[in-house]
Design a protein around this motif. Structure first.
Motif, PDB file in Angstrom:
ATOM      1  N   THR A 162      33.582  14.210  46.747  1.00 28.76           N
ATOM      2  CA  THR A 162      32.237  13.715  47.016  1.00 28.76           C
ATOM      3  C   THR A 162      31.231  14.272  46.021  1.00 28.76           C
ATOM      4  O   THR A 162      30.222  13.616  45.725  1.00 28.76           O
ATOM      5  CB  THR A 162      31.811  14.028  48.465  1.00 28.76           C
ATOM      6  OG1 THR A 162      32.142  15.387  48.794  1.00 28.76           O
ATOM      7  CG2 THR A 162      32.510  13.106  49.447  1.00 28.76           C
ATOM      8  N   GLU A 163      31.483  15.456  45.468  1.00 28.44           N
ATOM      9  CA  GLU A 163      30.623  15.942  44.382  1.00 28.44           C
ATOM     10  C   GLU A 163      30.833  15.114  43.117  1.00 28.44           C
ATOM     11  O   GLU A 163      29.900  14.920  42.327  1.00 28.44           O
ATOM     12  CB  GLU A 163      30.886  17.418  44.110  1.00 28.44           C
ATOM     13  CG  GLU A 163      30.294  18.356  45.149  1.00 28.44           C
ATOM     14  CD  GLU A 163      28.794  18.177  45.329  1.00 28.44           C
ATOM     15  OE1 GLU A 163      28.062  18.229  44.320  1.00 28.44           O
ATOM     16  OE2 GLU A 163      28.350  17.976  46.470  1.00 28.44           O
ATOM     17  N   ILE A 164      32.051  14.634  42.896  1.00 23.54           N
ATOM     18  CA  ILE A 164      32.294  13.716  41.777  1.00 23.54           C
ATOM     19  C   ILE A 164      31.487  12.438  41.980  1.00 23.54           C
ATOM     20  O   ILE A 164      30.906  11.889  41.030  1.00 23.54           O
ATOM     21  CB  ILE A 164      33.801  13.401  41.669  1.00 23.54           C
ATOM     22  CG1 ILE A 164      34.562  14.639  41.179  1.00 23.54           C
ATOM     23  CG2 ILE A 164      34.050  12.227  40.719  1.00 23.54           C
ATOM     24  CD1 ILE A 164      36.073  14.512  41.251  1.00 23.54           C
ATOM     25  N   GLN A 165      31.416  11.978  43.222  1.00 22.00           N
ATOM     26  CA  GLN A 165      30.635  10.779  43.530  1.00 22.00           C
ATOM     27  C   GLN A 165      29.135  11.012  43.335  1.00 22.00           C
ATOM     28  O   GLN A 165      28.407  10.096  42.963  1.00 22.00           O
ATOM     29  CB  GLN A 165      30.874  10.351  44.978  1.00 22.00           C
ATOM     30  CG  GLN A 165      32.248   9.828  45.288  1.00 22.00           C
ATOM     31  CD  GLN A 165      32.366   9.365  46.728  1.00 22.00           C
ATOM     32  OE1 GLN A 165      31.386   9.006  47.366  1.00 22.00           O
ATOM     33  NE2 GLN A 165      33.577   9.381  47.252  1.00 22.00           N
ATOM     34  N   SER A 215      29.382   7.331  34.908  1.00 22.12           N
ATOM     35  CA  SER A 215      30.646   7.929  35.324  1.00 22.12           C
ATOM     36  C   SER A 215      30.564   9.437  35.171  1.00 22.12           C
ATOM     37  O   SER A 215      29.747   9.959  34.403  1.00 22.12           O
ATOM     38  CB  SER A 215      31.801   7.386  34.479  1.00 22.12           C
ATOM     39  OG  SER A 215      31.758   7.953  33.175  1.00 22.12           O
ATOM     40  N   ILE A 216      31.425  10.156  35.875  1.00 16.71           N
ATOM     41  CA  ILE A 216      31.435  11.608  35.749  1.00 16.71           C
ATOM     42  C   ILE A 216      31.836  12.015  34.333  1.00 16.71           C
ATOM     43  O   ILE A 216      31.417  13.064  33.831  1.00 16.71           O
ATOM     44  CB  ILE A 216      32.365  12.245  36.804  1.00 16.71           C
ATOM     45  CG1 ILE A 216      32.130  13.752  36.879  1.00 16.71           C
ATOM     46  CG2 ILE A 216      33.819  11.922  36.498  1.00 16.71           C
ATOM     47  CD1 ILE A 216      30.731  14.160  37.252  1.00 16.71           C
ATOM     48  N   PHE A 217      32.609  11.173  33.637  1.00 20.07           N
ATOM     49  CA  PHE A 217      32.983  11.483  32.258  1.00 20.07           C
ATOM     50  C   PHE A 217      31.759  11.450  31.345  1.00 20.07           C
ATOM     51  O   PHE A 217      31.641  12.254  30.424  1.00 20.07           O
ATOM     52  CB  PHE A 217      34.040  10.497  31.757  1.00 20.07           C
ATOM     53  CG  PHE A 217      35.328  10.565  32.507  1.00 20.07           C
ATOM     54  CD1 PHE A 217      36.200  11.626  32.321  1.00 20.07           C
ATOM     55  CD2 PHE A 217      35.676   9.585  33.427  1.00 20.07           C
ATOM     56  CE1 PHE A 217      37.398  11.710  33.026  1.00 20.07           C
ATOM     57  CE2 PHE A 217      36.865   9.653  34.125  1.00 20.07           C
ATOM     58  CZ  PHE A 217      37.722  10.718  33.928  1.00 20.07           C
ATOM     59  N   SER A 262      34.618   8.574  40.867  1.00 22.81           N
ATOM     60  CA  SER A 262      33.362   8.205  40.242  1.00 22.81           C
ATOM     61  C   SER A 262      33.354   6.741  39.809  1.00 22.81           C
ATOM     62  O   SER A 262      32.392   6.004  40.061  1.00 22.81           O
ATOM     63  CB  SER A 262      33.110   9.117  39.029  1.00 22.81           C
ATOM     64  OG  SER A 262      32.106   8.610  38.198  1.00 22.81           O
ATOM     65  N   LEU A 263      34.429   6.305  39.181  1.00 28.52           N
ATOM     66  CA  LEU A 263      34.485   4.940  38.664  1.00 28.52           C
ATOM     67  C   LEU A 263      34.711   3.920  39.764  1.00 28.52           C
ATOM     68  O   LEU A 263      34.212   2.786  39.692  1.00 28.52           O
ATOM     69  CB  LEU A 263      35.593   4.844  37.611  1.00 28.52           C
ATOM     70  CG  LEU A 263      35.276   5.643  36.342  1.00 28.52           C
ATOM     71  CD1 LEU A 263      36.529   5.844  35.502  1.00 28.52           C
ATOM     72  CD2 LEU A 263      34.206   4.965  35.529  1.00 28.52           C
ATOM     73  N   VAL A 295      44.328   4.241  33.775  1.00 23.84           N
ATOM     74  CA  VAL A 295      43.785   3.217  32.881  1.00 23.84           C
ATOM     75  C   VAL A 295      42.258   3.170  32.984  1.00 23.84           C
ATOM     76  O   VAL A 295      41.554   3.127  31.967  1.00 23.84           O
ATOM     77  CB  VAL A 295      44.403   1.842  33.201  1.00 23.84           C
ATOM     78  CG1 VAL A 295      43.685   0.731  32.436  1.00 23.84           C
ATOM     79  CG2 VAL A 295      45.884   1.847  32.859  1.00 23.84           C
ATOM     80  N   ARG A 296      41.729   3.199  34.200  1.00 26.91           N
ATOM     81  CA  ARG A 296      40.271   3.090  34.356  1.00 26.91           C
ATOM     82  C   ARG A 296      39.566   4.320  33.776  1.00 26.91           C
ATOM     83  O   ARG A 296      38.551   4.200  33.085  1.00 26.91           O
ATOM     84  CB  ARG A 296      39.909   2.890  35.834  1.00 26.91           C
ATOM     85  CG  ARG A 296      38.469   2.400  36.031  1.00 26.91           C
ATOM     86  CD  ARG A 296      38.211   1.989  37.468  1.00 26.91           C
ATOM     87  NE  ARG A 296      38.963   0.816  37.866  1.00 26.91           N
ATOM     88  CZ  ARG A 296      38.608  -0.440  37.613  1.00 26.91           C
ATOM     89  NH1 ARG A 296      37.501  -0.685  36.939  1.00 26.91           N
ATOM     90  NH2 ARG A 296      39.353  -1.440  38.038  1.00 26.91           N
ATOM     91  N   ASN A 297      40.086   5.510  34.071  1.00 30.63           N
ATOM     92  CA  ASN A 297      39.489   6.723  33.515  1.00 30.63           C
ATOM     93  C   ASN A 297      39.536   6.723  31.994  1.00 30.63           C
ATOM     94  O   ASN A 297      38.540   7.000  31.318  1.00 30.63           O
ATOM     95  CB  ASN A 297      40.240   7.960  34.024  1.00 30.63           C
ATOM     96  CG  ASN A 297      39.967   8.275  35.471  1.00 30.63           C
ATOM     97  OD1 ASN A 297      39.185   7.612  36.126  1.00 30.63           O
ATOM     98  ND2 ASN A 297      40.627   9.289  35.989  1.00 30.63           N
TER      99      ASN A 297
END
Length: 578
Positions: A116-119, A128-130, A279-280, A406-408
């Motif tokens: 949830t912190e990533i969110q 995105s978190i990236f 995140s994504l 793939v998405r990341n």
């Protein structure tokens, strides 16, 4: 109460039924991005850091109902079911008893707070978190891309699913003569599964939607089958030992394989690179400010592309927006808790109980335990049910792993290189998907490549556990130093992230020391779980771990204090678990 607070009604904060239903198929609202105001560089808005990109300002969308936004956590649950919950934790419980259950229970709760912190970053900025990590340094997302491939690039889950399926069908020893190539039947089954996964992405322009819907079906079937298996095999008495396992905090039986144990901790949930996908997935669904970001469409069968802006969106801290933030944050946590945490605790505990009753003291790996120890004891019906449960769980995980990787990776490549080079994000995604599937097919086709799938999964899981240490640290830095007061984590949340980074950091040090001492022969780096008794190099590793944790604590405390009382009426955004 101020006049501003009185003037805000529930209709200003929460979406109508018709507006909320739009989220079921994911939601996107196009904007005139270049015409929007750029957020000022004040404490009331996210800190862009050294990056030149500024956030565009829009109001936070109204908050839909929970039933309208279910989905992202179902994919995460699918990524979890066939990994730790099917292969790692049942083996650990069968080998050592319920004394280790505390680590699973705490691992799941820890991943709830991490996920949830990533969110949080994406809900608040639509990035995105990236991209958040890139605002710290561009090497961070690149590092996670490399580590993600190392941990997920080998099709171990597809191999395990195919192996289970072949045994269940009685064709595990069948060798197919394909002319110049002879192929084990289970390998061919694995290749067929990889191709079928690729084909599902070609069914709809919005690739996320088909993944979400299929994963919800597969996850639901997996959980139901796990419960039916548990009831049918009569393992109910084992549940009486669960409370004692939860209470045995800190107990690690002598002789435990630290790599398997760390892998279990990482996969008490999805683990590693997979967690960052949260995140994504919430961005694709349209959570919070992400509703203004485009979704990735299939470039082959899709229609007009939707732009994903490099620099995201943020909202002005009006009372209406602060209350909407509180609603979105509550919604995101509920969706993740009720889907991910509850689903994991139910399904995994059922499988652990079955393994504890039928395979107590086993020395086998996950696949062998189920197929060679448990299956022969439970009769024809029980065996069929067991194989169906395991196959569904492993297939669900393989699907989610392909989707996640793939998405990341597409996001990282696009933001670091592709956007500047004029590449298309949907084409990067589709190309990576195709290449990753072909890579898996090649590996599955090589007879010498996969003889012991479970050993590969141990390596993958351990690497995932090690990866979680740096990104839990970075999450805390990004969310406390870069987000404004009203979207920052509260003190309770900050403490949970201190715990998470310490939790994964400690076990990562144990694993690293174990590899140095036992694999590389460098006895000086031996690490003891009690710390005392470690080698000189082991003490150095623990000292580095403590130094990192102290730096993280100091950084997050400074970030909280710096932003304190910088936004009027920021308390309007607070919920029970801010």
């Amino acid at each position: 109460m101020s006049d501003d607070r009185r003037m805000v009604s529930d209709g200003d904060v929460y979406a109508s039924e018709d507006e909320g239903r739009v989220y079921r198929a994911s939601s996107y609202v196009p904007t005139a991005y270049d015409n929007l105001d750029v957020a000022p560089e004040t404490e009331a808005y996210p800190d862009r850091g050294r990056d030149e990109g500024g956030y565009r300002v829009l109001d936070l969308p109204r908050v839909p109902k929970l039933s309208h936004v279910l989905g992202p956590s179902a994919i995460m649950l699918g990524a979890s079911l066939g990994s730790g919950e099917t292969l790692f934790w049942p083996v650990l419980i069968a080998q050592h008893g319920w004394v280790l259950y505390w680590a699973f229970f705490i691992g799941v709760l820890t991943q709830f707070f991490v996920n949830t912190e990533i969110q949080r970053w994406t809900l608040a900025t639509s990035e995105s978190i990236f991209r958040g990590f890139e605002r710290l340094h561009r090497l961070w997302p690149l590092s996670f891309l490399v580590l993600g491939f190392i941990s997920l690039g080998w099709p171990g889950w597809a191999a395990s699913a195919a192996n289970i399926g072949a045994i269940g069908l009685g064709i595990e020893s069948l060798v197919l003569d394909l002319g110049a190539v002879q192929l084990d039947a289970w390998r061919l089954l694995g290749i067929v599964l990889m191709v079928l996964i690729w084909l599902t992405y070609q069914l709809t322009p919005l690739m996320y939607n088909v993944v979400e819907r299929l994963q919800i079906v597969l996850v639901s079937l997996s959980v139901v089958f796990a419960i039916v298996l548990f009831v049918a095999l009569g393992s109910v008495n084992e549940l009486a030992k669960v409370p004692g396992g939860v209470a045995s905090v800190g107990a690690i039986p002598p002789g435990s394989d630290i790599a398997v144990f760390l892998g279990g901790l990482a996969y008490a949930g999805a683990g590693g690179y997979l967690n960052l996908s949260q995140s994504l997935w919430v961005r694709e669904k349209g959570y919070g400010m992400s509703r203004y970001q485009g979704r990735i469409k299939n470039p082959i069968v899709g229609d007009d592309p939707e732009p994903v802006q490099r620099d995201g969106f943020t909202f002005p801290p009006t009372v209406t927006n602060l209350r909407r933030w509180r609603g979105w944050w509550r919604l995101a946590q509920l969706e993740h808790f009720l889907t991910f945490v509850v689903g994991l605790l139910v399904a995994a505990t059922m499988l652990m109980a079955t393994a504890a009753e039928y395979a107590q003291g086993t020395t086998d790996d996950g696949v062998a335990m189920w197929t060679e120890v448990v299956a022969p004891q439970v009769g024809a019906f029980g065996s069929a049910l067991l194989f169906a449960t395991l196959f569904l769980a492993l297939l669900t995980t393989e699907y989610a792993i392909i989707e996640s990787f793939v998405r990341n990776s597409a996001d990282v490549i696009y933001e670091l290189y592709g956007r500047g080079a004029g590449w298309s994000l949907p084409r990067i995604f589709w190309g990576l998907l195709t290449v990753f599937i072909l890579w898996g097919i090649v590996i599955l086709s090589l007879p010498i490549a996969i003889e012991q799938p479970f050993s590969l999964l141990v390596i993958s899981a351990a690497m995932s556990g090690v990866m979680m240490w740096p990104y839990t640290v970075l999450l805390l830095v990004v969310n406390t130093r870069r987000l404004p007061e009203h979207t920052q984590p509260g003190w309770f949340r900050v403490v949970t992230q201190w715990w998470a980074s310490g939790f994964f950091g400690y076990f990562s040090v144990l694993l690293i020391g174990n590899v140095f001492a036992n694999t590389l022969g460098l006895a000086a780096f031996d690490t003891d779980p009690a710390v005392i008794g470690s080698g000189v190099g082991g003490y150095a590793l623990f000292a580095a771990f403590v130094a990192v944790e102290l730096a993280v604590i100091a950084t997050s405390v400074r970030g909280k204090r710096t932003k304190r009382d910088t936004v009027d009426q920021a308390d309007e955004s607070a919920w029970y678990l801010p």
